[in-house]
Scaffold this motif. Structure first.
Motif, mmCIF file in Angstrom:
data_model
loop_
_atom_site.group_PDB
_atom_site.id
_atom_site.type_symbol
_atom_site.label_atom_id
_atom_site.label_comp_id
_atom_site.label_asym_id
_atom_site.label_seq_id
_atom_site.Cartn_x
_atom_site.Cartn_y
_atom_site.Cartn_z
ATOM 1 N N VAL A 62 36.343 -18.678 -19.848
ATOM 2 C CA VAL A 62 37.598 -18.327 -20.437
ATOM 3 C C VAL A 62 38.334 -17.607 -19.543
ATOM 4 C CG1 VAL A 62 38.595 -17.335 -22.195
ATOM 5 C CG2 VAL A 62 36.621 -18.842 -22.550
ATOM 6 N N GLU A 63 39.582 -17.875 -19.290
ATOM 7 C CA GLU A 63 40.350 -17.208 -18.207
ATOM 8 C C GLU A 63 40.502 -15.579 -18.560
ATOM 9 O OE1 GLU A 63 44.085 -18.891 -16.828
ATOM 10 O OE2 GLU A 63 43.161 -20.720 -16.175
ATOM 11 N N ALA A 64 40.920 -15.449 -19.821
ATOM 12 C CA ALA A 64 41.256 -14.387 -20.257
ATOM 13 C C ALA A 64 40.375 -13.211 -20.552
ATOM 14 C CB ALA A 64 41.925 -14.356 -21.862
ATOM 15 N N ASN B 33 44.708 -10.033 -28.105
ATOM 16 C CA ASN B 33 45.778 -10.706 -28.657
ATOM 17 C C ASN B 33 46.227 -11.859 -27.945
ATOM 18 O OD1 ASN B 33 46.469 -8.507 -30.654
ATOM 19 N ND2 ASN B 33 47.228 -7.296 -29.138
ATOM 20 N N ALA B 34 45.253 -12.836 -27.749
ATOM 21 C CA ALA B 34 45.406 -13.767 -27.111
ATOM 22 C C ALA B 34 46.032 -15.037 -27.834
ATOM 23 C CB ALA B 34 44.090 -14.302 -26.419
ATOM 24 N N ASP B 35 47.182 -14.819 -28.347
ATOM 25 C CA ASP B 35 47.779 -15.760 -29.353
ATOM 26 C C ASP B 35 49.008 -16.621 -28.660
ATOM 27 O OD1 ASP B 35 49.733 -13.876 -28.540
ATOM 28 O OD2 ASP B 35 50.254 -13.268 -30.467
ATOM 29 N N THR B 36 48.817 -16.931 -27.520
ATOM 30 C CA THR B 36 49.698 -18.174 -26.797
ATOM 31 C C THR B 36 48.762 -18.879 -26.135
ATOM 32 O OG1 THR B 36 50.048 -16.830 -24.878
ATOM 33 C CG2 THR B 36 51.517 -16.511 -26.845
ATOM 34 N N ARG C 291 44.990 -18.705 -23.465
ATOM 35 C CA ARG C 291 44.002 -19.273 -24.307
ATOM 36 C C ARG C 291 43.426 -20.467 -23.245
ATOM 37 N NH1 ARG C 291 42.555 -17.539 -29.397
ATOM 38 N NH2 ARG C 291 41.543 -19.511 -29.474
ATOM 39 N N ARG C 292 43.339 -20.111 -22.101
ATOM 40 C CA ARG C 292 43.230 -21.296 -20.919
ATOM 41 C C ARG C 292 41.521 -21.135 -20.551
ATOM 42 N NH1 ARG C 292 45.289 -25.579 -20.551
ATOM 43 N NH2 ARG C 292 45.117 -25.787 -18.213
ATOM 44 N N GLY C 293 40.958 -22.281 -20.404
ATOM 45 C CA GLY C 293 39.546 -22.151 -20.015
ATOM 46 C C GLY C 293 39.399 -23.314 -19.316
ATOM 47 N N SER C 294 37.962 -23.385 -18.817
ATOM 48 C CA SER C 294 37.516 -24.611 -17.980
ATOM 49 C C SER C 294 35.976 -24.725 -18.115
ATOM 50 C CB SER C 294 37.826 -24.405 -16.416
ATOM 51 O OG SER C 294 36.903 -23.246 -15.885
#
Length: 212
Positions: free
Chosen positions: A81-83, A117-120, A124-127
């Protein structure tokens, strides 16, 4: 880059994870191998103390090849998860705890994203990443890597697949991995490219060691 070819015969899938064993078996089926798992052979699970997916795949493949005296294929994979700085990454299974409670692990990811606050969608990018290691008893090893990018969704959707599949929606699709059949994720036909990380790694492995 040339690879050592793997001749048809008995092949150990160096895993005790039923979901992984099932997927790798499905991918290997067209190639005529007699597949046995490390669990079938009652082989101990080695300590995965590597720092990369390649390290941990090699630890499992080499241990099984040496113990069984047969070629061995191991997968190490994870959800990045990037964030969260790439977490859980190589620790994806450990986040599920000894009971392999991936519902808990998915909640942990969502809780951590909530504190950020990952609300966009951008936050919320991942791999998914998968690395296959093929090891022979003589110590020779080959590595193949596959990746797929997408969105981390909440709540999880779908009961197919395993692990973190229900909270990952690959780019260009409107369903999660948890809502897709194995055939959809594998996509190994000429007109349907592989979609999942494991299928992409397997395609590279098949082209390098099984075909031609």
């Amino acid at each position: 880059m040339s690879h050592r070819k793997l001749e048809p015969g008995k092949l150990v899938v160096a895993s005790h994870n039923k979901g992984k064993i099932r997927e790798i078996n499905e991918l290997l089926r067209p190639y005529g191998f007699e597949v046995v798992s490390a669990a079938d052979l009652d082989l101990p699970e080695p300590e995965e103390n590597g720092l990369t997916f390649e390290d941990n795949a090699a630890i499992k493949a080499v241990a099984a090849a040496e113990a069984a005296g047969l070629p061995s294929l191991a997968d190490d994979s994870g959800f990045c998860v990037e964030a969260l700085g790439g977490d859980p990454g190589i620790y994806s299974a450990r986040w599920a705890g000894p009971e392999k409670d991936f519902a808990m692990a998915m909640r942990t990811i969502e809780e951590k994203l909530s504190t950020l606050n990952a609300d966009t969608r951008e936050k919320r990018r991942g791999s998914f990443v998968a690395v296959l290691c093929l090891a022979w008893p003589d110590g020779h090893r080959e590595f193949f890597r596959g990746e797929v990018d997408g969105d981390v969704i909440w709540p999880p959707r779908g009961t197919m697949g395993f692990g973190y599949d229900p909270m990952f929606k690959p780019d260009g699709r409107d369903r999660t991995f948890g809502e897709m059949t194995s055939d959809e994720k594998h996509g190994m036909s000429a007109d349907t490219p592989p979609l999942s990380h494991r299928a992409r790694a397997f395609k590279a492995f098949a082209e390098g060691c099984l075909e031609g």
